[in-house]
Design an enzyme around this catalytic site. Structure first.
Site, PDB file in Angstrom:
ATOM      1  N   HIS A 112       0.816  -1.217   0.000  1.00 29.85           N
ATOM      2  CA  HIS A 112       0.000   0.000   0.000  1.00 29.85           C
ATOM      3  C   HIS A 112       0.848   1.264   0.000  1.00 29.85           C
ATOM      4  CE1 HIS A 112       0.474  -0.296   4.500  1.00 29.85           C
ATOM      5  NE2 HIS A 112       0.524   1.019   4.392  1.00 29.85           N
TER       6      HIS A 112
ATOM      7  N   ASP B 203       0.055  -7.578   1.253  1.00 29.32           N
ATOM      8  CA  ASP B 203       0.417  -6.177   1.454  1.00 29.32           C
ATOM      9  C   ASP B 203       1.929  -5.992   1.520  1.00 29.32           C
ATOM     10  OD1 ASP B 203       0.020  -3.454   1.674  1.00 29.32           O
ATOM     11  OD2 ASP B 203      -0.194  -3.489   3.855  1.00 29.32           O
TER      12      ASP B 203
ATOM     13  N   SER C  71       4.754   2.649   7.794  1.00 28.15           N
ATOM     14  CA  SER C  71       4.441   1.473   6.984  1.00 28.15           C
ATOM     15  C   SER C  71       5.632   1.002   6.171  1.00 28.15           C
ATOM     16  CB  SER C  71       3.287   1.775   6.029  1.00 28.15           C
ATOM     17  OG  SER C  71       2.061   1.665   6.673  1.00 28.15           O
TER      18      SER C  71
END
Length: 280
Positions: free
Chosen positions: A119, A149, A230
């Site tokens: 993402h 992901d 992230s």
């Protein structure tokens, strides 16, 4: 196994890329939404993805002097861990049709193979990475696995980088002390510490489309994780990667943005390594 606790109210935020200009996504709500500056764990400036959770730090300075690391998990020398791992963590900068953003990544090879969250780079038209020494170099996405992901990025024209060392995440125990490193809110090289709060936590976050939600069994930590973390590493007391930070839980806010409340989630290292091998 996931314990049968009632589902939490609020939202699971998947730290996404923090948008330098504006976020790629802007979904609001109490169950599944994104929150980022473009990203919570994804980026640096701000950002995050909010998802659903099925129930079952302190910022520190760094040291440039190598220190012997503890091989166990009972004592955590944060400065030693930071000194060892910071050279293996990069900031991932992305630009797309709807704006710019950034996230974090983990160096896997000396020639610039970098693991991050899918993402973080999804929809990116241009990617660069900022190395720990301050250099920013061009990069390209060489593989993605939306179902987990995870994504692989290759920095261009680099050599001599420091690859991170991965631990066996099956050995992780509740209560182990950990460190998270990344670019929360665009603040590259931020180091936070905490413990492993829970294991095998079922986390579900939005995918590229509303019908492609991503679910995985995560390591839960109270180390501070925010938009921009992230793709960065969760690290044990020996300076080894035990997970890839990917989401945070946070009560939903009116504008869809939220910060750390001490409930973060990482994709276990064993799963990350398996996918990484397939993306090279």
């Amino acid at each position: 196994m996931t314990q049968g606790f009632p589902a939490m109210s609020g939202s699971l935020i998947e730290p996404e890329p923090a948008p330098a200009v504006k976020p790629f996504w802007r979904r609001t709500g109490t169950a599944v939404t994104t929150a980022a500056l473009v990203a919570a764990l994804f980026g640096g400036v701000t950002g995050g993805v909010v998802g659903a959770l099925n129930a079952p730090g302190e910022t520190v300075g760094t040291s440039s002097t190598p220190v012997a690391l503890n091989s166990g998990s009972s004592t955590l020398d944060v400065s030693a861990v930071a000194a060892k791992v910071l050279p293996s963590v990069v900031q991932v900068n992305v630009a797309g049709a709807q704006g710019q953003g950034l996230g974090s990544g983990v160096v896997l090879s000396s020639d610039g193979r970098i693991l991050t969250n899918n993402h973080v780079v999804a929809g990116a038209q241009k990617v660069t990475v900022t190395l720990n020494d301050g250099r920013t170099v061009d990069a390209k996405v060489v593989g993605t696995d939306p179902a987990s992901d995870l994504a692989m990025v290759q920095a261009v024209g680099v050599s001599g980088l420091t690859p991170a060392t991965f631990a066996d995440s099956d050995d992780v125990k509740i209560g182990d002390q950990v460190v998270a490193i990344g670019s929360p809110e665009g603040l590259q090289g931020t180091v936070t510490s905490g413990i492993v709060s829970a294991l095998d936590r079922t986390v579900t976050v939005p995918g590229a489309t509303r019908r492609s939600n991503v679910s995985y069994q995560a390591i839960q930590t109270d180390a501070s994780i925010n938009p921009g973390n992230s793709g960065g590493p969760l690290i044990n007391a020996a300076g080894q990667v035990i997970g890839i930070n990917s989401a945070i839980y946070s009560p939903a806010s009116d504008n869809g943005q939220a910060g750390s409340v001490g409930i973060g989630f990482a994709i276990p290292a064993n799963q990350a390594k398996q996918i990484a091998d397939q993306l090279t």
